[in-house]
Design a protein around this motif. Structure first.
Motif, PDB file in Angstrom:
ATOM      1  N   HIS A   1      39.036   6.213  -1.292  1.00 31.17           N
ATOM      2  CA  HIS A   1      38.571   5.115  -2.128  1.00 31.17           C
ATOM      3  C   HIS A   1      37.924   5.643  -3.402  1.00 31.17           C
ATOM      4  CE1 HIS A   1      35.554   2.018  -3.350  1.00 31.17           C
ATOM      5  NE2 HIS A   1      36.683   1.348  -3.408  1.00 31.17           N
ATOM      6  N   GLN A   2      37.166   6.723  -3.264  1.00 36.94           N
ATOM      7  CA  GLN A   2      36.538   7.292  -4.460  1.00 36.94           C
ATOM      8  C   GLN A   2      37.602   7.760  -5.439  1.00 36.94           C
ATOM      9  OE1 GLN A   2      33.982  10.190  -2.727  1.00 36.94           O
ATOM     10  NE2 GLN A   2      32.266   8.760  -2.512  1.00 36.94           N
ATOM     11  N   ARG A   3      38.691   8.303  -4.920  1.00 35.11           N
ATOM     12  CA  ARG A   3      39.741   8.858  -5.756  1.00 35.11           C
ATOM     13  C   ARG A   3      40.542   7.764  -6.453  1.00 35.11           C
ATOM     14  NH1 ARG A   3      42.970  13.225  -2.684  1.00 35.11           N
ATOM     15  NH2 ARG A   3      44.806  13.429  -4.001  1.00 35.11           N
ATOM     16  N   LEU A   4      40.906   6.726  -5.682  1.00 38.23           N
ATOM     17  CA  LEU A   4      41.791   5.707  -6.240  1.00 38.23           C
ATOM     18  C   LEU A   4      41.027   4.575  -6.901  1.00 38.23           C
ATOM     19  CD1 LEU A   4      44.228   5.481  -3.213  1.00 38.23           C
ATOM     20  CD2 LEU A   4      44.696   6.564  -5.411  1.00 38.23           C
ATOM     21  N   GLY A   5      39.827   4.309  -6.410  1.00 38.04           N
ATOM     22  CA  GLY A   5      39.003   3.273  -7.017  1.00 38.04           C
ATOM     23  C   GLY A   5      39.596   1.885  -6.923  1.00 38.04           C
ATOM     24  N   ILE A   6      40.380   1.630  -5.860  1.00 42.27           N
ATOM     25  CA  ILE A   6      40.992   0.305  -5.729  1.00 42.27           C
ATOM     26  C   ILE A   6      40.064  -0.604  -4.939  1.00 42.27           C
ATOM     27  CG2 ILE A   6      42.921  -0.954  -4.687  1.00 42.27           C
ATOM     28  CD1 ILE A   6      44.675   1.408  -5.375  1.00 42.27           C
ATOM     29  N   THR A   7      39.895  -1.819  -5.433  1.00 44.88           N
ATOM     30  CA  THR A   7      39.069  -2.817  -4.753  1.00 44.88           C
ATOM     31  C   THR A   7      39.517  -2.936  -3.287  1.00 44.88           C
ATOM     32  OG1 THR A   7      39.231  -3.994  -6.828  1.00 44.88           O
ATOM     33  CG2 THR A   7      38.171  -5.149  -4.991  1.00 44.88           C
ATOM     34  N   THR A   8      38.559  -2.884  -2.378  1.00 42.39           N
ATOM     35  CA  THR A   8      38.921  -2.881  -0.970  1.00 42.39           C
ATOM     36  C   THR A   8      38.070  -3.876  -0.185  1.00 42.39           C
ATOM     37  OG1 THR A   8      39.466  -0.529  -1.108  1.00 42.39           O
ATOM     38  CG2 THR A   8      39.136  -1.438   1.097  1.00 42.39           C
ATOM     39  N   ILE A   9      38.716  -4.656   0.645  1.00 49.34           N
ATOM     40  CA  ILE A   9      37.977  -5.459   1.634  1.00 49.34           C
ATOM     41  C   ILE A   9      38.290  -4.862   2.996  1.00 49.34           C
ATOM     42  CG2 ILE A   9      37.530  -7.738   2.586  1.00 49.34           C
ATOM     43  CD1 ILE A   9      38.615  -8.978   0.113  1.00 49.34           C
TER      44      ILE A   9
ATOM     45  N   ASP B   1      35.495  -5.255  -9.270  1.00 47.07           N
ATOM     46  CA  ASP B   1      36.630  -4.348  -9.419  1.00 47.07           C
ATOM     47  C   ASP B   1      36.220  -2.956  -8.922  1.00 47.07           C
ATOM     48  OD1 ASP B   1      38.894  -3.118 -10.130  1.00 47.07           O
ATOM     49  OD2 ASP B   1      38.590  -3.237 -12.295  1.00 47.07           O
ATOM     50  N   GLY B   2      36.962  -2.425  -8.018  1.00 47.28           N
ATOM     51  CA  GLY B   2      36.687  -1.087  -7.509  1.00 47.28           C
ATOM     52  C   GLY B   2      35.666  -1.038  -6.394  1.00 47.28           C
ATOM     53  N   GLU B   3      35.143  -2.171  -6.013  1.00 45.34           N
ATOM     54  CA  GLU B   3      34.125  -2.176  -4.972  1.00 45.34           C
ATOM     55  C   GLU B   3      34.744  -2.021  -3.578  1.00 45.34           C
ATOM     56  OE1 GLU B   3      31.749  -5.699  -4.877  1.00 45.34           O
ATOM     57  OE2 GLU B   3      30.434  -4.902  -3.317  1.00 45.34           O
ATOM     58  N   PHE B   4      33.958  -1.489  -2.657  1.00 48.56           N
ATOM     59  CA  PHE B   4      34.363  -1.399  -1.259  1.00 48.56           C
ATOM     60  C   PHE B   4      33.458  -2.344  -0.479  1.00 48.56           C
ATOM     61  CE2 PHE B   4      35.154   0.059   2.909  1.00 48.56           C
ATOM     62  CZ  PHE B   4      36.235   0.927   2.913  1.00 48.56           C
ATOM     63  N   LEU B   5      34.001  -3.493  -0.121  1.00 47.76           N
ATOM     64  CA  LEU B   5      33.190  -4.492   0.574  1.00 47.76           C
ATOM     65  C   LEU B   5      33.581  -4.515   2.050  1.00 47.76           C
ATOM     66  CD1 LEU B   5      31.200  -7.059   0.145  1.00 47.76           C
ATOM     67  CD2 LEU B   5      33.288  -8.290   0.737  1.00 47.76           C
ATOM     68  N   VAL B   6      32.577  -4.468   2.909  1.00 46.58           N
ATOM     69  CA  VAL B   6      32.837  -4.522   4.342  1.00 46.58           C
ATOM     70  C   VAL B   6      32.479  -5.908   4.859  1.00 46.58           C
ATOM     71  CG1 VAL B   6      32.239  -3.609   6.593  1.00 46.58           C
ATOM     72  CG2 VAL B   6      32.412  -2.070   4.643  1.00 46.58           C
ATOM     73  N   LEU B   7      33.432  -6.523   5.583  1.00 48.23           N
ATOM     74  CA  LEU B   7      33.122  -7.762   6.299  1.00 48.23           C
ATOM     75  C   LEU B   7      32.778  -7.369   7.722  1.00 48.23           C
ATOM     76  CD1 LEU B   7      35.960 -10.221   5.203  1.00 48.23           C
ATOM     77  CD2 LEU B   7      33.703  -9.916   4.220  1.00 48.23           C
ATOM     78  N   LEU B   8      31.530  -7.659   8.108  1.00 45.39           N
ATOM     79  CA  LEU B   8      31.040  -7.192   9.401  1.00 45.39           C
ATOM     80  C   LEU B   8      30.635  -8.386  10.247  1.00 45.39           C
ATOM     81  CD1 LEU B   8      30.007  -4.769  11.170  1.00 45.39           C
ATOM     82  CD2 LEU B   8      27.803  -5.080  10.046  1.00 45.39           C
ATOM     83  N   GLY B   9      30.960  -8.313  11.519  1.00 41.68           N
ATOM     84  CA  GLY B   9      30.535  -9.377  12.419  1.00 41.68           C
ATOM     85  C   GLY B   9      31.151  -9.184  13.781  1.00 41.68           C
ATOM     86  N   PRO B  10      30.650  -9.893  14.791  1.00 36.14           N
ATOM     87  CA  PRO B  10      31.238  -9.787  16.124  1.00 36.14           C
ATOM     88  C   PRO B  10      32.631 -10.406  16.121  1.00 36.14           C
ATOM     89  CG  PRO B  10      29.637 -11.560  16.067  1.00 36.14           C
ATOM     90  CD  PRO B  10      29.579 -10.898  14.733  1.00 36.14           C
ATOM     91  N   SER B  11      33.394 -10.160  17.200  1.00 40.75           N
ATOM     92  CA  SER B  11      34.753 -10.698  17.216  1.00 40.75           C
ATOM     93  C   SER B  11      34.681 -12.222  17.246  1.00 40.75           C
ATOM     94  CB  SER B  11      35.516 -10.166  18.424  1.00 40.75           C
ATOM     95  OG  SER B  11      34.875 -10.549  19.595  1.00 40.75           O
TER      96      SER B  11
END
Lengths: 317, 382, 307
Positions: free
Chosen positions: B180-188, B28-38
């Motif tokens: 994101h820091q302000r709202l703290g909403i889980t983000t992908i 909850d509240g995490e900022f997760l980045v999905l990274l990879g080539p196209s």
């Protein structure tokens, strides 16, 4: 300690069994599909009622007679036997074929030439496009009327011109070959604007860079047209040929207005034949069978067009 | 707000498996980045979470609710698209208000919420404009405002910065972090840009060909890449790889190869139980360009090499050095007096080196891809 | 020295080249202008061929019939005789035919637009089993000639078992069988496919039902396609002849195309009256065409079937 860990569910453990998952998925997709079918319904009701059913029905009808004034009666192959030996139908097929070949060749040649000119000389081309378009706005009745005027024995432009040049006047619509030719000319006149704009749009789809590249490679105008433009236009040409065949094999309006199939059935076309059997002669059985013949001819010609024009596209790819 | 669990997700397009058994837990509240080539399946994962594609197998749980079979409408997630997807025929105000109007909120409520969102993104003066009249950066803000106005459980962002020019991208990146820091909403957040991933993500999940390669904090992923793919995908220039064999010599590992024989620290992999196992014969030594130092030729414990090319980029100087039978990239001081053709030796701190086995996996014990995901998730949440 | 001599010779050659170049360019230009003139002459001839026959109708409509046969022919009437138009308006059902045509073509157009945009949206942006098959079926029916359908349609409309009234000579009977054009669905699907998919997806996530997305997002963006399909459909029905000819038997239900052609029987050689009817029929269409020419040209490009 160990036991509490193993009793707790791992976070990535699935909650649904495979069967539950499948069922829920099917329900979900069903609901979504249902919404899509609701969008299709208003179209598919008339589509089925007024296109699919009549198309299949027409094949069934070819084994029937009556139907227009009284209920249809099954007669087996009788209609097919009767039209097989009907010279009027073979005549109509022949007339339609002659008409279609002449009209398509003439209108395509003229339209491609005009489209090339309009594509090359763009200054002021709009006025020409508009002028060429105007005949398209006229219903066939008016086209027929105009050509009756042009070919009238007493005051028609053509005969007045012949007269002025010292030739004998011609009874144009009264002579079989000339009457059919008049129908060709009338339809070419009406369709020229459409096909010119069609080919012009196709030409303008040819990327300028390709032509420039060909120019740099030393291809002359004619070569560029043949080697670059034509191959790129092949799909458009295929579409045009198919559409032109479908449209021209159904020529009727102009015949009705200009010649009523005459003189001596020399301008009788397939649709004219069908219409007359159905609604004039009450020979409905022959009309039904002829309609199926028309369908078969159009399907066959479409298939051939795809073969001839589509095949090279595949080979190239 | 909610946590998101992606459990054993599989998505196929025809015969191609775009996503193969990917499991991710996002706190909850995490900022997760999905990274990879196209084409690695990262956008597909996002679209499955949003409900724009159906999963072929696996479950998506948001806030304890299984959402696989719930219409996108009711998943209560907001998505920001690469091309912004603003409704071109509606004013900025109407674009932002659209989700609220559908939800049948009163005019006053809508007005207030749009006002708040617009203020947060500095759009107050643009509300009556049409999207066509805005710059790329402004459009991006409108798209963000439309996403935050509904206070969704999660944000899904699909390469939202890739259509902006370089400078604007950096600025918007910072704004997104603040937001994101302000709202703290889980983000992908999906991206192929490693800088975005490193700077924005609480954690990064690296994907390749539909398979999750590694998940961890940016530092973990960078310093301890789980395999050769992650090692070479992250970092510019990428990590240098040198083929050779690993040998246990008197309480320590040595790496031997073509013109290279260097000691490594004991923890590159666990010590052998008896003798040298065969799979240590074909390994790869991984060294990042910034971890290589230039020393005078012939230094002990160094790799002998010859400078081939210099590439000054202003802040740094990148050297291409022929050494150990291959070409190695070295990042060094831009004022270095080195010239092409000069002989040097390359030095490094043994504890920075990574060793990858014949299967491409890092031989270090603590970098296995999935186990660490579960272990690290609660830590990231706190 | 040698270098200098070479230089002189070279500059001679150069100026010679320049002259040749200039004259070649002149020739090239002259050739180009001639070609251009020929091109514009050809275009003008075909433009005249397209237009002049309509003017040819104009002259007799303002003359008494017998004047046509005067020799040598007079193209400009000595006095404007408007009696032909009066005959058309008062002695025939022309106004009624015009109304019928308007009702017929407008209704077909409106219904076609509604059902084709809905189906086009489903084919372009919704997922359901059988999408490819159904779309293929729709496209396949493009090849079915109208002539094949008229007999079954006539039987269906005239007396389907259980129908208490015949649909012959009724507006619904004329209109409904003409509403499903495969081409319209194809055009709409193609157009919607060009709209960014993300728009629909964004709206889906914003909470819109498909119906709401269609109305609020897709429909407003389809205006150009709707205008084009509208003109295309209207024109097709405006010139439609075979179907109205079959399905109407009373004078009061005829459309303009059928009605005007029946005048030829009624006013056998009264060319003045007939051409007056033709002029009255064409004039409004040409005015509308000139007002919306851009759309007309696009309509003919987007679609392609004459019927």
């Amino acid at each position: 300690m160990m036991s509490t860990v193993s009793a707790e569910k791992a976070w990535d453990e699935l909650t649904l069994s495979e069967a539950e998952y499948r069922r829920a998925g099917a329900r979900y997709r069903q609901r979504r599909s249902l919404r899509a079918y609701l969008f299709l319904l208003p179209y598919f009701i008339p589509f089925i009622a007024f296109l699919l059913v009549p198309a299949l029905w027409s094949i069934w009808l070819s084994f029937n007679r009556g139907g227009i004034l009284d209920p249809a009666k099954y007669v087996g192959l009788e209609n097919w036997r009767s039209i097989a030996s009907d010279t009027e139908l073979t005549g109509a097929i022949q007339n339609t074929a002659v008409y279609a070949v002449e009209a398509i060749l003439l209108v395509f040649t003229l339209a491609i030439v005009l489209a090339l000119l309009l594509n090359r000389y763009r200054k002021g081309s709009n006025i020409f496009k508009l002028a060429l378009y105007v005949p398209l706005l006229a219903p066939a009745v008016l086209v027929g009327l105009i050509w009756q005027f042009l070919t009238n024995f007493d005051f028609g432009f053509i005969n007045l011109a012949l007269d002025a040049m010292g030739f004998d006047r011609l009874n144009i619509l009264g002579s079989g070959r000339l009457a059919l030719l008049t129908i060709v000319l009338a339809e070419v006149w009406r369709g020229l604007g459409f096909w010119t704009l069609y080919f012009l749009a196709s030409l303008q789809n040819v990327p300028e860079e390709l032509l420039d590249a060909a120019r740099v490679d030393g291809a002359r105008g004619v070569q560029r047209f043949r080697r670059v433009t034509i191959p790129l236009l092949r799909p458009m040409l295929l579409f045009a040929v198919v559409i032109a065949i479908i449209a021209n094999f159904q020529v009727f309006d102009t015949v009705y207005v200009l010649t009523q199939g005459g003189p001596y059935e020399s301008t009788s076309t397939m649709v004219w034949f069908i219409w007359k059997r159905l609604f004039q002669f009450q020979e409905t059985g022959q009309g039904y069978a002829a309609a199926v013949v028309l369908l078969a001819i159009i399907l066959a010609l479409t298939a051939i067009s795809f073969r001839v024009l589509g095949a090279r596209r595949k080979r190239r790819a | 707000m909610a946590d998101i669990s992606i459990k054993h997700l599989v998505k196929r397009f025809g015969k191609v498996e775009a996503v193969s058994d990917v499991s991710l837990q996002i706190a909850d509240g995490e900022f997760l980045v999905l990274l990879g080539p196209s084409g690695c399946g990262k956008s597909t994962i996002l679209r499955v979470v949003a409900g724009l594609e159906d999963a072929d197998a696996g479950e998506i749980v948001i806030g304890g609710r299984l959402i696989n079979f719930i219409d996108p409408v009711r998943r209560n997630v907001a998505m920001v698209f690469q091309n912004y997807a603003l409704y071109p025929h509606m004013s900025v105000y109407k674009n932002i208000a659209f989700p609220l109007q559908i939800a049948k909120q009163s005019k006053e409520e809508v007005g207030l919420a749009v006002g708040r969102a617009a203020a947060m993104l500095g759009l107050e003066n643009l509300l009556q404009r049409l999207p066509g009249e805005l710059s790329g950066g402004q459009r991006q803000r409108v798209a963000l405002a439309r996403a935050i106005v509904r206070a969704p459980q999660a944000f899904l962002m699909d390469e939202p910065l890739s259509n902006l020019d370089a400078q604007l991208r950096i600025q918007t990146r910072l704004e997104l972090i603040q937001l994101h820091q302000r709202l703290g909403i889980t983000t992908i957040y999906v991206t192929h840009d490693q800088i975005e991933a490193m700077t924005m993500g609480d954690r990064i999940a690296v994907l390749s060909e539909g398979v999750l390669q590694q998940i961890g904090t940016p530092q973990e992923v960078y310093r301890r890449p789980a395999n050769v793919f992650v090692a070479t995908f992250l970092g510019a220039p990428p990590m240098n790889l040198i083929g050779g064999e690993l040998e246990w010599v008197e309480f320590g590992w040595r790496f031997r190869g073509d013109n290279i024989d260097v000691p490594l620290s004991a923890d590159v992999t666990s010590p052998p139980e008896d003798g040298n196992p065969a799979d240590m014969r074909q390994v790869k030594l991984g060294l990042r360009p910034e971890h290589l130092r230039i020393g005078p030729p012939g230094e002990t414990g160094g790799i002998a090499g010859q400078v081939q090319f210099l590439e000054p980029v202003g802040s740094d100087l990148f050297l291409t050095v022929e050494a150990a039978g291959t070409l190695l990239q070295v990042r060094t001081d831009p004022d270095s007096p080195l010239q092409p053709g000069e002989n040097v030796s390359l030095l490094f701190d043994p504890w920075r080196a990574q060793v990858f086995g014949p299967d491409g996996q890092n031989l270090r014990r603590d970098t296995a891809p999935v186990e660490s995901a579960a272990a690290l998730a609660p830590a990231a949440a706190s | 020295m040698a270098v200098q001599a070479g230089g002189v010779a070279e500059s001679d050659v150069l100026s010679q080249h320049a002259q040749e170049y200039a004259s070649a360019a002149r020739r090239h230009r002259a050739f180009g202008i001639t070609k251009g003139l020929a091109a514009y002459a050809t275009l003008s001839i075909f433009a005249l061929i397209a237009i002049v026959p309509f003017l040819y109708l104009l002259s007799p409509s303002f003359r008494k019939s017998y004047e046509l046969f005067s020799y040598p022919p007079k193209w400009i009437p000595s006095s404007l005789y408007t009696g032909n138009f009066g005959t058309i308006l008062h002695q025939t059902s022309y106004p009624r035919w015009a109304l019928n045509t308007l009702i017929f073509a407008t209704s077909v157009t409106v219904i076609t637009l509604i059902i084709d945009t809905l189906a086009g949206y489903a084919f372009a942006r919704l997922r359901f089993p059988g999408r490819g098959v159904l779309f293929g079926l729709v496209l396949g029916t493009l090849m079915i000639p109208t002539a094949v359908l008229i007999a079954p349609l006539y039987i269906m409309i005239s007396r389907l078992p259980g129908w208490t009234h015949s649909g012959i000579n009724t507006y619904p009977g004329m209109i409904l069988p003409m509403v499903c054009s495969p081409l319209g669905v194809f055009m709409m699907r193609q157009f919607i496919s060009t709209l960014p998919e993300a728009l629909v997806e964004a709206a889906r996530l914003d909470g819109g039902s498909e119906w709401l997305i269609f109305r609020k997002i897709v429909l407003p963006l389809m205006k150009p396609a709707i205008v084009v399909l509208g003109i295309f459909t209207f024109m097709a029905q405006w010139v439609n002849f075979l179907w109205p000819l079959i399905i109407t038997t009373t004078n009061d239900m005829k459309t303009l195309t059928v009605g005007v052609s029946s005048l030829q029987g009624q006013f056998v050689t009264n060319w003045g009256v007939i051409s007056a009817a033709a002029v009255m029929t064409m004039a409004p269409v040409i005015v509308i065409f000139l007002m919306f020419q851009r759309w007309f040209v696009q309509a003919s490009m987007a679609g392609a079937l004459k019927q």
